[in-house]
Motif scaffolding. Structure first.
Motif, PDB file in Angstrom:
ATOM      1  N   PHE A   1     -17.608  17.218  36.405  1.00 27.62           N
ATOM      2  CA  PHE A   1     -17.471  16.170  37.412  1.00 27.62           C
ATOM      3  C   PHE A   1     -17.976  14.859  36.822  1.00 27.62           C
ATOM      4  CE2 PHE A   1     -21.873  17.294  37.788  1.00 27.62           C
ATOM      5  CZ  PHE A   1     -22.517  16.124  38.169  1.00 27.62           C
ATOM      6  N   SER A   2     -17.630  13.776  37.478  1.00 29.55           N
ATOM      7  CA  SER A   2     -18.101  12.455  37.065  1.00 29.55           C
ATOM      8  C   SER A   2     -18.948  11.868  38.186  1.00 29.55           C
ATOM      9  CB  SER A   2     -16.918  11.521  36.772  1.00 29.55           C
ATOM     10  OG  SER A   2     -16.132  12.020  35.707  1.00 29.55           O
ATOM     11  N   PRO A   3     -20.110  11.342  37.876  1.00 29.43           N
ATOM     12  CA  PRO A   3     -20.922  10.699  38.929  1.00 29.43           C
ATOM     13  C   PRO A   3     -20.287   9.401  39.395  1.00 29.43           C
ATOM     14  CG  PRO A   3     -21.922  10.377  36.776  1.00 29.43           C
ATOM     15  CD  PRO A   3     -20.772  11.327  36.569  1.00 29.43           C
TER      16      PRO A   3
ATOM     17  N   TYR B   1     -15.582   8.437  49.322  1.00 24.98           N
ATOM     18  CA  TYR B   1     -15.626   9.889  49.397  1.00 24.98           C
ATOM     19  C   TYR B   1     -14.284  10.505  48.993  1.00 24.98           C
ATOM     20  CZ  TYR B   1     -20.197  10.097  51.709  1.00 24.98           C
ATOM     21  OH  TYR B   1     -21.527  10.030  51.988  1.00 24.98           O
ATOM     22  N   MET B   2     -13.206   9.908  49.441  1.00 25.78           N
ATOM     23  CA  MET B   2     -11.874  10.404  49.062  1.00 25.78           C
ATOM     24  C   MET B   2     -11.683  10.306  47.552  1.00 25.78           C
ATOM     25  SD  MET B   2      -9.703   8.652  52.182  1.00 25.78           S
ATOM     26  CE  MET B   2      -8.126   9.076  51.443  1.00 25.78           C
ATOM     27  N   HIS B   3     -12.124   9.189  46.975  1.00 23.29           N
ATOM     28  CA  HIS B   3     -12.027   9.005  45.522  1.00 23.29           C
ATOM     29  C   HIS B   3     -12.882  10.037  44.791  1.00 23.29           C
ATOM     30  CE1 HIS B   3     -11.912   7.041  41.604  1.00 23.29           C
ATOM     31  NE2 HIS B   3     -13.236   6.972  41.616  1.00 23.29           N
ATOM     32  N   ALA B   4     -14.086  10.308  45.304  1.00 25.34           N
ATOM     33  CA  ALA B   4     -14.975  11.271  44.664  1.00 25.34           C
ATOM     34  C   ALA B   4     -14.356  12.665  44.657  1.00 25.34           C
ATOM     35  CB  ALA B   4     -16.324  11.290  45.386  1.00 25.34           C
TER      36      ALA B   4
ATOM     37  N   LEU C   1     -12.851  12.358  40.907  1.00 22.80           N
ATOM     38  CA  LEU C   1     -14.075  12.598  40.145  1.00 22.80           C
ATOM     39  C   LEU C   1     -14.517  14.053  40.205  1.00 22.80           C
ATOM     40  CD1 LEU C   1     -16.197   9.457  41.171  1.00 22.80           C
ATOM     41  CD2 LEU C   1     -14.626   9.726  39.240  1.00 22.80           C
ATOM     42  N   ASN C   2     -13.854  14.852  41.015  1.00 26.37           N
ATOM     43  CA  ASN C   2     -14.255  16.249  41.238  1.00 26.37           C
ATOM     44  C   ASN C   2     -15.701  16.342  41.709  1.00 26.37           C
ATOM     45  OD1 ASN C   2     -13.568  19.008  41.324  1.00 26.37           O
ATOM     46  ND2 ASN C   2     -14.626  19.377  39.379  1.00 26.37           N
ATOM     47  N   LEU C   3     -16.163  15.295  42.402  1.00 28.66           N
ATOM     48  CA  LEU C   3     -17.505  15.255  42.948  1.00 28.66           C
ATOM     49  C   LEU C   3     -17.435  15.660  44.413  1.00 28.66           C
ATOM     50  CD1 LEU C   3     -20.517  14.560  42.837  1.00 28.66           C
ATOM     51  CD2 LEU C   3     -19.919  12.164  43.209  1.00 28.66           C
TER      52      LEU C   3
ATOM     53  N   PHE D   1     -26.410  17.815  42.254  1.00 24.31           N
ATOM     54  CA  PHE D   1     -26.003  16.409  42.288  1.00 24.31           C
ATOM     55  C   PHE D   1     -25.124  16.128  43.498  1.00 24.31           C
ATOM     56  CE2 PHE D   1     -23.412  12.717  41.397  1.00 24.31           C
ATOM     57  CZ  PHE D   1     -24.332  11.827  40.867  1.00 24.31           C
ATOM     58  N   GLY D   2     -24.116  16.978  43.708  1.00 24.68           N
ATOM     59  CA  GLY D   2     -23.223  16.761  44.841  1.00 24.68           C
ATOM     60  C   GLY D   2     -23.928  16.875  46.173  1.00 24.68           C
TER      61      GLY D   2
END
Length: 286
Positions: free
Chosen positions: A144-146, A204-207, A211-213, A220-221
């Motif tokens: 994932f990407s922060p 949130y939608m972008h994450a 980003l697979n976040l 972290f998530g």
């Protein structure tokens, strides 16, 4: 309007018996049954949960409406005003402790748990785990990407800081007796809060999509969405409070000496601003 005996004498106002606490208790009981039914996928769970929310809204409108009528009738004296201020102060203090617990959980995870899991002693269990932040932990292997700080989070920081300024301008307009300026800048504050929430939803939608976040992305998530999500909820509550104050201002409520409801909502909004600054620095930047 001349001051009432309660307001002029300094005596404490004692309200007449009210049925609203019973309505509130019924709402909470209905919500509890509905929540249990919904979590167990029972067919009556969601309807009962919805009924609980309806009863709760009826209680909120009715009870706060009673308090507003009593306040506008100048039934509250100095002692009641002092008790309101102490009550709001302790409420905000409880909210400070609420977020302090979550910041503490994040700090403990970052400074103690994660380094310990990546220490030499734990290498036998998780030889590939580095123990550095950001991480999902040794169990979750998904990449994932922060969330970066200098995109939407930075814009949202500017929005909330600006909203604090517009709310302060509205407060000064209220004290000066300029109702049109009060309404304008109070409405601007609400709009800024709404834009903040809109951008957070997009974030949130972008994450999730790019980003697979996710909330399930380990430590972290869970800490990211716990802190930012609860803050977004508080922004929503604050915006609702300010919207009620705006309607009251349009209806001619408040004056330079009699406007604690406005001050209480402003205190809450400034508290939300300060919490976001902490979030921006600790969650996004560090």
């Amino acid at each position: 309007m001349s001051a009432s005996p309660a307001a002029s004498s300094g005596k404490y106002f004692v309200p007449s018996p009210s049925h609203w606490p019973l309505v509130g208790s019924a709402a909470l009981l209905t919500l509890a049954f509905g929540a249990v039914g919904s979590m167990n996928s029972l067919p009556w769970g969601l309807p009962v949960l919805g009924a609980g929310f309806v009863i709760l809204l009826i209680m909120l409108f009715g009870w706060f409406g009673t308090v507003i009528r009593e306040s506008e009738g100048r039934l509250y004296g100095k002692n009641v005003d002092t008790s309101f201020r102490w009550s709001m102060s302790w409420f905000i203090f409880s909210e400070v402790m609420f977020f302090a617990a979550f910041f503490g959980a994040l700090g403990y995870a970052r400074l103690h748990s994660v380094p310990d899991l990546g220490s030499v002693d734990a290498k036998m269990l998780w030889p590939d785990f580095a123990g550095t932040w950001p991480t999902a932990g040794p169990f979750i292997k998904e990449v994932f990407s922060p969330m970066g700080a200098w995109g939407i989070p930075a814009i949202n920081t500017a929005l909330l800081l600006t909203s604090g300024i517009t709310l302060t301008i509205a407060h000064h307009a209220l004290i000066a007796g300029n109702r049109s300026k009060l309404i304008l800048w109070l409405a601007a504050t609400i709009v800024l809060g709404a834009v903040f929430l809109t951008l957070q939803i997009y974030e949130y939608m972008h994450a999730y999509s790019e980003l697979n976040l996710k909330l399930t992305t380990g430590i972290f998530g869970s800490t990211f969405f716990m802190l930012t999500g609860f803050h977004g909820f508080h922004v929503t509550v604050g915006a609702i409070m300010l919207a009620v104050i705006l309607v009251r201002a349009i209806r001619g409520h408040f004056d330079a000496e009699h406007h604690f409801a406005f001050e209480a909502a402003a205190w809450y909004w400034h508290f939300v601003d300060v919490v976001w600054l902490g979030l921006f620095v600790i969650v996004y930047m560090l």
